[in-house]
Design an enzyme around this catalytic site. Structure first.
Site, mmCIF file in Angstrom:
data_model
loop_
_atom_site.group_PDB
_atom_site.id
_atom_site.type_symbol
_atom_site.label_atom_id
_atom_site.label_comp_id
_atom_site.label_asym_id
_atom_site.label_seq_id
_atom_site.Cartn_x
_atom_site.Cartn_y
_atom_site.Cartn_z
ATOM 1 N N ARG A 41 -38.313 83.015 -34.119
ATOM 2 C CA ARG A 41 -38.506 81.751 -33.418
ATOM 3 C C ARG A 41 -39.202 82.050 -32.088
ATOM 4 O O ARG A 41 -39.095 83.159 -31.554
ATOM 5 C CB ARG A 41 -37.165 81.067 -33.142
ATOM 6 C CG ARG A 41 -36.322 80.769 -34.384
ATOM 7 C CD ARG A 41 -34.980 80.165 -33.973
ATOM 8 N NE ARG A 41 -34.156 79.823 -35.123
ATOM 9 C CZ ARG A 41 -33.213 80.610 -35.642
ATOM 10 N NH1 ARG A 41 -32.962 81.801 -35.081
ATOM 11 N NH2 ARG A 41 -32.503 80.225 -36.685
ATOM 12 N N LYS B 26 -29.987 81.621 -32.332
ATOM 13 C CA LYS B 26 -29.216 80.440 -31.952
ATOM 14 C C LYS B 26 -27.749 80.798 -31.766
ATOM 15 O O LYS B 26 -27.190 81.589 -32.516
ATOM 16 C CB LYS B 26 -29.359 79.357 -33.029
ATOM 17 C CG LYS B 26 -30.738 78.710 -33.072
ATOM 18 C CD LYS B 26 -30.775 77.579 -34.076
ATOM 19 C CE LYS B 26 -32.120 76.860 -34.049
ATOM 20 N NZ LYS B 26 -32.160 75.738 -35.013
ATOM 21 N N HIS C 45 -43.868 78.244 -34.788
ATOM 22 C CA HIS C 45 -42.969 78.178 -35.939
ATOM 23 C C HIS C 45 -43.724 78.310 -37.261
ATOM 24 O O HIS C 45 -43.144 78.704 -38.269
ATOM 25 C CB HIS C 45 -42.185 76.862 -35.909
ATOM 26 C CG HIS C 45 -40.737 77.020 -36.236
ATOM 27 N ND1 HIS C 45 -39.862 77.722 -35.426
ATOM 28 C CD2 HIS C 45 -39.996 76.599 -37.297
ATOM 29 C CE1 HIS C 45 -38.656 77.702 -35.973
ATOM 30 N NE2 HIS C 45 -38.714 77.036 -37.113
ATOM 31 N N ARG D 102 -43.515 81.736 -38.476
ATOM 32 C CA ARG D 102 -42.185 82.007 -39.057
ATOM 33 C C ARG D 102 -42.126 81.479 -40.494
ATOM 34 O O ARG D 102 -41.624 82.154 -41.392
ATOM 35 C CB ARG D 102 -41.126 81.342 -38.174
ATOM 36 C CG ARG D 102 -39.686 81.461 -38.661
ATOM 37 C CD ARG D 102 -38.782 80.933 -37.538
ATOM 38 N NE ARG D 102 -37.443 80.593 -37.982
ATOM 39 C CZ ARG D 102 -36.429 81.458 -38.043
ATOM 40 N NH1 ARG D 102 -36.620 82.718 -37.739
ATOM 41 N NH2 ARG D 102 -35.224 81.052 -38.419
ATOM 42 N N HIS E 68 -30.694 82.402 -40.611
ATOM 43 C CA HIS E 68 -30.159 81.115 -41.050
ATOM 44 C C HIS E 68 -28.673 81.268 -41.368
ATOM 45 O O HIS E 68 -28.280 82.171 -42.109
ATOM 46 C CB HIS E 68 -30.879 80.620 -42.308
ATOM 47 C CG HIS E 68 -32.258 80.116 -42.041
ATOM 48 N ND1 HIS E 68 -33.224 79.986 -43.023
ATOM 49 C CD2 HIS E 68 -32.859 79.699 -40.882
ATOM 50 C CE1 HIS E 68 -34.336 79.526 -42.495
ATOM 51 N NE2 HIS E 68 -34.139 79.341 -41.205
ATOM 52 N N TYR F 232 -37.973 77.039 -48.654
ATOM 53 C CA TYR F 232 -39.167 77.809 -48.977
ATOM 54 C C TYR F 232 -39.400 77.909 -50.476
ATOM 55 O O TYR F 232 -40.522 78.136 -50.918
ATOM 56 C CB TYR F 232 -39.075 79.205 -48.353
ATOM 57 C CG TYR F 232 -39.054 79.118 -46.846
ATOM 58 C CD1 TYR F 232 -40.209 78.820 -46.134
ATOM 59 C CD2 TYR F 232 -37.871 79.286 -46.138
ATOM 60 C CE1 TYR F 232 -40.188 78.693 -44.754
ATOM 61 C CE2 TYR F 232 -37.851 79.171 -44.758
ATOM 62 C CZ TYR F 232 -38.999 78.876 -44.073
ATOM 63 O OH TYR F 232 -38.977 78.741 -42.715
#
Length: 299
Positions: A148, A172, A244, A247, A270, A279
């Site tokens: 990110r 995150k 992004h 990514r 994730h 994806y």
């Protein structure tokens, strides 16, 4: 119970119990603040404990006229989380959003770049300028490691474990993960670090920050967006791309070449495999290849 007290308790819960980042907590707080502002504007007397399902529904109807379905769904989700917390803490018996459904927004598939488009963007960088080597290293890191933009600007020298072939990434909620880094990405980071960064007048507090601006301070997110936008204009790429996009391209190209979805999930950081599964929708031919290669009835 006043709104400000309830919101402060909720923010504390999100930070301590759930370990969410300051940005995420701020976004959740905005949703509650929108409701409070609407109550004040319409002179509706209600506190977090007494507010009814009907009053919340009136607010949802009002914002539906001002925002798109995706924003509306996010606000409903944020409010549902807030009231779930109040129920959990026994401040309320029920959640006033329990029967309110968010609008169906569909799943927006991310844009991706082809390998030739990525090569063109990197080739368009002016390496005669000192920031050129930095920009090449940034783009190679975005694409080579699937980071990110916030993870790239916060990358530190002490996070580089080149001998082991990994970098340490803080994502995150301040959760750390180790991501493999290819030799070519190591090479370009090394050139920037040893030949460009070492000659900067690095300001106090930024000694360990990897990517710096010309004044020796940490880069901003906006600066990386600007770098990519300018390069896309030079290359004549009409797609709307951002940091992004690199990514998304990282994950998509790995999947197309047969990488395991769980491995991609770990590298992207994730929390849920459901997030990574988007994806699969980009290239359904991958699913057919899996069956053809591994299913016992393939012959």
């Amino acid at each position: 119970m006043k709104w400000e007290h309830a919101l402060k308790d909720y923010q504390h819960y999100l930070k301590i119990e759930r370990g969410l980042s300051a940005n995420t907590i701020t976004n959740y707080s905005f949703d509650v603040e929108k409701l409070v502002l609407w109550l004040e504007e319409h002179e509706v007397t209600a506190n977090p404990i007494s507010i009814s399902e009907e009053q919340v529904q009136q607010f949802i109807y009002a914002i539906a006229k001002k925002v798109n379905g995706r924003s509306q769904a996010r606000i409903i989700s944020g409010l549902r989380g807030f009231f779930n917390y109040l129920v959990f803490e026994d401040y309320r018996k029920t959640n006033p959003l329990e029967l309110i459904e968010a609008p169906k927004t569909g799943r927006k598939l991310p844009d991706t770049l082809s390998t030739s488009e990525i090569d063109a963007l990197i080739a368009a960088i002016d390496l005669s300028k000192p920031e050129g080597e930095r920009n090449r290293a940034i783009l190679e890191t975005l694409y080579g490691c699937g980071l990110r933009v916030s993870e790239v600007i916060n990358l530190r020298l002490s996070d580089l474990f080149f001998e082991e072939g990994f970098i340490k990434v803080t994502g995150k909620g301040n959760k750390s993960r180790f991501v493999p880094i290819a030799g070519i990405t190591q090479k370009y980071i090394g050139i920037y670090r040893d030949q460009i960064r070492s000659h900067l007048d690095i300001k106090k507090g930024h000694e360990d920050t990897l990517f710096l601006n010309r004044r020796g301070r940490q880069l901003t997110r906006a600066m990386i967006f600007t770098i990519i936008k300018q390069l896309s204009e030079i290359c004549g790429i009409s797609k709307k791309i951002s940091p992004h996009t690199f990514r998304h391209s990282f994950a998509t190209h790995l999947l197309e070449n047969g990488a395991d979805l769980r491995a991609i999930q770990q590298m992207l950081g994730h929390e849920s495999i459901t997030t990574t599964e988007i994806y699969v929708h980009l290239d359904r031919s991958h699913l057919r290849k899996v069956v053809e290669e591994f299913h016992p009835r393939r012959r």
